[in-house]
Design an enzyme around this catalytic site. Structure first.
Site, PDB file in Angstrom:
ATOM      1  N   ASP A  19       0.784  -1.251   0.000  1.00  0.00           N
ATOM      2  CA  ASP A  19       0.000   0.000   0.000  1.00  0.00           C
ATOM      3  C   ASP A  19       0.810   1.293   0.000  1.00  0.00           C
ATOM      4  O   ASP A  19       0.451   2.261   0.692  1.00  0.00           O
ATOM      5  CB  ASP A  19      -0.967   0.000   1.196  1.00  0.00           C
ATOM      6  CG  ASP A  19      -1.983  -1.122   1.126  1.00  0.00           C
ATOM      7  OD1 ASP A  19      -1.883  -1.972   0.223  1.00  0.00           O
ATOM      8  OD2 ASP A  19      -2.882  -1.178   1.990  1.00  0.00           O
ATOM      9  N   ASP A  61      -4.608  -0.701  -1.767  1.00  0.00           N
ATOM     10  CA  ASP A  61      -5.953  -0.511  -1.269  1.00  0.00           C
ATOM     11  C   ASP A  61      -6.726   0.069  -2.453  1.00  0.00           C
ATOM     12  O   ASP A  61      -6.263   1.027  -3.080  1.00  0.00           O
ATOM     13  CB  ASP A  61      -5.858   0.518  -0.124  1.00  0.00           C
ATOM     14  CG  ASP A  61      -6.736   0.199   1.061  1.00  0.00           C
ATOM     15  OD1 ASP A  61      -7.101  -0.970   1.245  1.00  0.00           O
ATOM     16  OD2 ASP A  61      -7.072   1.144   1.805  1.00  0.00           O
ATOM     17  N   HIS A  63     -10.437   0.933  -3.167  1.00  0.00           N
ATOM     18  CA  HIS A  63     -11.813   1.002  -2.702  1.00  0.00           C
ATOM     19  C   HIS A  63     -12.778   1.621  -3.711  1.00  0.00           C
ATOM     20  O   HIS A  63     -12.433   2.593  -4.378  1.00  0.00           O
ATOM     21  CB  HIS A  63     -11.892   1.869  -1.438  1.00  0.00           C
ATOM     22  CG  HIS A  63     -11.133   1.349  -0.260  1.00  0.00           C
ATOM     23  ND1 HIS A  63     -11.225   0.043   0.177  1.00  0.00           N
ATOM     24  CD2 HIS A  63     -10.283   1.971   0.602  1.00  0.00           C
ATOM     25  CE1 HIS A  63     -10.453  -0.106   1.258  1.00  0.00           C
ATOM     26  NE2 HIS A  63      -9.870   1.041   1.528  1.00  0.00           N
ATOM     27  N   HIS A  67     -17.091   2.806   0.062  1.00  0.00           N
ATOM     28  CA  HIS A  67     -16.596   1.635   0.797  1.00  0.00           C
ATOM     29  C   HIS A  67     -17.027   1.667   2.260  1.00  0.00           C
ATOM     30  O   HIS A  67     -17.068   2.722   2.891  1.00  0.00           O
ATOM     31  CB  HIS A  67     -15.073   1.544   0.698  1.00  0.00           C
ATOM     32  CG  HIS A  67     -14.507   0.267   1.223  1.00  0.00           C
ATOM     33  ND1 HIS A  67     -13.819   0.188   2.403  1.00  0.00           N
ATOM     34  CD2 HIS A  67     -14.572  -0.998   0.723  1.00  0.00           C
ATOM     35  CE1 HIS A  67     -13.467  -1.078   2.607  1.00  0.00           C
ATOM     36  NE2 HIS A  67     -13.899  -1.810   1.599  1.00  0.00           N
ATOM     37  N   SER A  69     -15.566   0.991   4.921  1.00  0.00           N
ATOM     38  CA  SER A  69     -14.594   1.499   5.912  1.00  0.00           C
ATOM     39  C   SER A  69     -14.608   3.025   6.017  1.00  0.00           C
ATOM     40  O   SER A  69     -13.941   3.587   6.881  1.00  0.00           O
ATOM     41  CB  SER A  69     -13.178   1.028   5.562  1.00  0.00           C
ATOM     42  OG  SER A  69     -12.645   1.758   4.480  1.00  0.00           O
ATOM     43  N   HIS A  80     -10.451   7.135   1.120  1.00  0.00           N
ATOM     44  CA  HIS A  80      -9.046   7.055   0.692  1.00  0.00           C
ATOM     45  C   HIS A  80      -8.914   5.954  -0.348  1.00  0.00           C
ATOM     46  O   HIS A  80      -9.743   5.041  -0.407  1.00  0.00           O
ATOM     47  CB  HIS A  80      -8.138   6.763   1.896  1.00  0.00           C
ATOM     48  CG  HIS A  80      -8.437   5.440   2.538  1.00  0.00           C
ATOM     49  ND1 HIS A  80      -9.441   5.276   3.473  1.00  0.00           N
ATOM     50  CD2 HIS A  80      -7.900   4.201   2.339  1.00  0.00           C
ATOM     51  CE1 HIS A  80      -9.495   4.011   3.830  1.00  0.00           C
ATOM     52  NE2 HIS A  80      -8.583   3.329   3.155  1.00  0.00           N
ATOM     53  N   LYS A 105      -6.891  -4.839  -3.336  1.00  0.00           N
ATOM     54  CA  LYS A 105      -7.667  -5.439  -2.243  1.00  0.00           C
ATOM     55  C   LYS A 105      -8.699  -4.458  -1.712  1.00  0.00           C
ATOM     56  O   LYS A 105      -8.614  -3.249  -1.988  1.00  0.00           O
ATOM     57  CB  LYS A 105      -6.732  -5.891  -1.104  1.00  0.00           C
ATOM     58  CG  LYS A 105      -6.006  -4.723  -0.476  1.00  0.00           C
ATOM     59  CD  LYS A 105      -5.051  -5.183   0.593  1.00  0.00           C
ATOM     60  CE  LYS A 105      -4.196  -4.039   1.088  1.00  0.00           C
ATOM     61  NZ  LYS A 105      -4.949  -2.894   1.642  1.00  0.00           N
ATOM     62  N   GLU A 112     -14.400  -4.932   4.463  1.00  0.00           N
ATOM     63  CA  GLU A 112     -13.053  -4.416   4.695  1.00  0.00           C
ATOM     64  C   GLU A 112     -12.071  -5.560   4.500  1.00  0.00           C
ATOM     65  O   GLU A 112     -12.399  -6.723   4.787  1.00  0.00           O
ATOM     66  CB  GLU A 112     -12.929  -3.833   6.112  1.00  0.00           C
ATOM     67  CG  GLU A 112     -11.542  -3.300   6.479  1.00  0.00           C
ATOM     68  CD  GLU A 112     -10.997  -2.188   5.574  1.00  0.00           C
ATOM     69  OE1 GLU A 112     -10.856  -2.427   4.363  1.00  0.00           O
ATOM     70  OE2 GLU A 112     -10.697  -1.086   6.085  1.00  0.00           O
ATOM     71  N   ALA A 140       0.124   0.344   6.396  1.00  0.00           N
ATOM     72  CA  ALA A 140       0.536   0.833   7.685  1.00  0.00           C
ATOM     73  C   ALA A 140       0.888  -0.372   8.560  1.00  0.00           C
ATOM     74  O   ALA A 140       0.201  -1.393   8.521  1.00  0.00           O
ATOM     75  CB  ALA A 140      -0.586   1.639   8.339  1.00  0.00           C
ATOM     76  N   CYS A 144      -2.473  -2.906   7.465  1.00  0.00           N
ATOM     77  CA  CYS A 144      -2.321  -3.800   6.316  1.00  0.00           C
ATOM     78  C   CYS A 144      -1.035  -4.603   6.326  1.00  0.00           C
ATOM     79  O   CYS A 144      -1.017  -5.741   5.856  1.00  0.00           O
ATOM     80  CB  CYS A 144      -2.508  -3.009   5.029  1.00  0.00           C
ATOM     81  SG  CYS A 144      -4.234  -2.484   4.855  1.00  0.00           S
TER      82      CYS A 144
END
Ligand code: VGL
Ligand code: ZN
Length: 196
Positions: A19, A61, A63, A67, A69, A80, A105, A112, A140, A144
């Site tokens: 990510d 990531d 999305h 999403h 999350s 994001h 992903k 999520e 992070a 992830c």
């Protein structure tokens, strides 16, 4: 780290870069403090793995705009890494080879997924290529990177954390994550421990 061993990278090893996208960098929608400082080190790892004909994976990531999350849906995060936006692109200073395996992903708007293995082809891509060991870096640490490492261990990969090439959002949670991953059997490495 203790310089007790040098790890030689082979074609059946995989570097997993988690990510490293604009939205997670300073100035992005969900910034990880100092995240750009690990880019030169990640680029050194990329060079070693590329020179060794090893597998290089970059997770992202990815999305949809609504999403689960996201705050607008009661989730913990501001919007994001929305698919096909600048924020979802890899940081421009990351020197990804053209044959990098890109794994998207958390693409399902109602689910999520922090791990690069969650609902992706990553495990089968790695096993198709005979990969036995994975070397994980990126952001992070406590989300992830953590989830990807735990899945890698559970799937039976010998799992190395590139300790000089990860960044977390929260320092205490990140430190806790390192100890947790050590308990699960992960091995901590830094770039000087590798041999091409
Ligand atoms: C991540 C928070 C939300 C990560 C992804 O890449 O660690 N963190 N989405
Ligand atoms: Zn996300």
């Amino acid at each position: 780290m203790n310089h007790l061993a040098i790890v030689k990278i082979r074609p059946i090893d995989a570097l997993i870069i988690v990510d490293m996208q604009n939205d997670f960098m300073p100035g992005g929608a969900l910034p990880v403090e100092n995240a750009t400082t690990i880019i030169p080190t990640i680029n050194r790892y990329i060079k070693v793995f590329e020179d060794s004909n090893a597998v290089i994976v970059a997770t992202r990531d990815w999305h949809p705009p609504n999403h689960i999350s996201f705050n607008i849906r009661g989730g913990p995060w501001p919007p994001h890494c929305i698919q096909n936006t600048k924020g979802a692109e890899f940081h421009p200073l990351l020197q990804l080879p053209s044959n990098t395996v890109v794994v998207s992903k958390a693409v399902d708007e109602d689910k999520e997924a922090y791990s690069g293995f969650d609902s992706t082809e990553l495990a089968s891509i790695l096993s198709d290529r005979g990969v036995k060991r994975v070397f994980i870096c990126g952001v992070a640490t406590e989300y992830c990177v953590r989830a990807t490492a735990i899945d890698a261990i559970r799937l039976g990969f010998q799992t190395y954390i590139l300790i000089d090439a990860i960044k977390g959002i929260n320092r205490m949670k990140s430190e806790k994550t390192i100890n947790e991953l050590l308990d699960y059997g992960a091995i901590m490495l830094e770039v000087g421990d590798l041999k091409g």
